[in-house]
Design a protein around this motif. Structure first.
Motif, PDB file in Angstrom:
ATOM      1  N   ALA A   1       0.921  -1.246  -0.086  1.00  0.00           N
ATOM      2  CA  ALA A   1      -0.207   0.008  -0.103  1.00  0.00           C
ATOM      3  C   ALA A   1       0.846   1.338  -0.095  1.00  0.00           C
ATOM      4  O   ALA A   1       0.845   2.116  -0.761  1.00  0.00           O
ATOM      5  N   LEU A   2       1.978   1.301   0.915  1.00  0.00           N
ATOM      6  CA  LEU A   2       2.790   2.430   0.930  1.00  0.00           C
ATOM      7  C   LEU A   2       3.527   2.695  -0.555  1.00  0.00           C
ATOM      8  O   LEU A   2       3.619   3.799  -0.920  1.00  0.00           O
ATOM      9  N   ALA A   3       3.972   1.394  -0.964  1.00  0.00           N
ATOM     10  CA  ALA A   3       4.779   1.779  -2.428  1.00  0.00           C
ATOM     11  C   ALA A   3       3.802   2.225  -3.322  1.00  0.00           C
ATOM     12  O   ALA A   3       4.164   3.096  -4.053  1.00  0.00           O
ATOM     13  N   ALA A   4       2.629   1.751  -3.233  1.00  0.00           N
ATOM     14  CA  ALA A   4       1.489   2.189  -4.471  1.00  0.00           C
ATOM     15  C   ALA A   4       1.095   3.673  -4.204  1.00  0.00           C
ATOM     16  O   ALA A   4       1.165   4.366  -5.081  1.00  0.00           O
ATOM     17  N   LEU A   5       0.920   4.076  -2.985  1.00  0.00           N
ATOM     18  CA  LEU A   5       0.769   5.577  -2.474  1.00  0.00           C
ATOM     19  C   LEU A   5       1.731   6.319  -3.018  1.00  0.00           C
ATOM     20  O   LEU A   5       1.562   7.494  -3.845  1.00  0.00           O
TER      21      LEU A   5
END
Length: 124
Positions: free
Chosen positions: A113-117
């Motif tokens: 999720a952090l990478a995608a954001l």
């Protein structure tokens, strides 16, 4: 509830932590969004457990209304959790459609999720 800001290059993501349900309704979602924006972020990461079960019951309208408000107010959000246990075709379709864009994402791990954001362009 605790908000931690994760910075990477020109991207800032507010990571919301805590054991309690933070979003019970649309008003709570807007209050959280304003708190996150006050922290200087236009992206946030939440855990599925921090959101009312009504969100995942699409006929309640909560998910759609929150998604619309966050889009209108330029807030990207990733929800982390296990979603395969839901036997709702409409919810699975909603999750699939959200994951085709970059406004509301559903990921299985916080790292994903952090990478995608961080890959999402800022609204600014």
């Amino acid at each position: 509830m605790k908000i931690t800001v994760d910075d990477k290059n020109d991207s800032t993501v507010a990571i919301i932590s805590g054991e309690e349900i933070i979003i019970n309704n649309v008003r709570d979602a807007l209050d959280l969004m304003m708190n996150v924006k006050y922290q200087g972020c236009d992206k946030m990461l939440l855990r599925k457990e921090q959101i009312t079960d009504d969100f995942f019951e699409l006929k309640s309208g909560v998910a759609g209304e929150i998604a619309q408000k966050y889009t209108n107010y330029q807030m990207r959000v990733a929800i982390v959790g296990e979603f395969t246990s839901y036997n709702s075709k409409s919810l699975n379709d909603f999750i699939y459609e959200c994951n085709q864009g970059d406004k509301m994402l559903f990921e299985s791990t916080e790292a994903e999720a952090l990478a995608a954001l961080h890959l999402c362009k800022s609204w600014r």
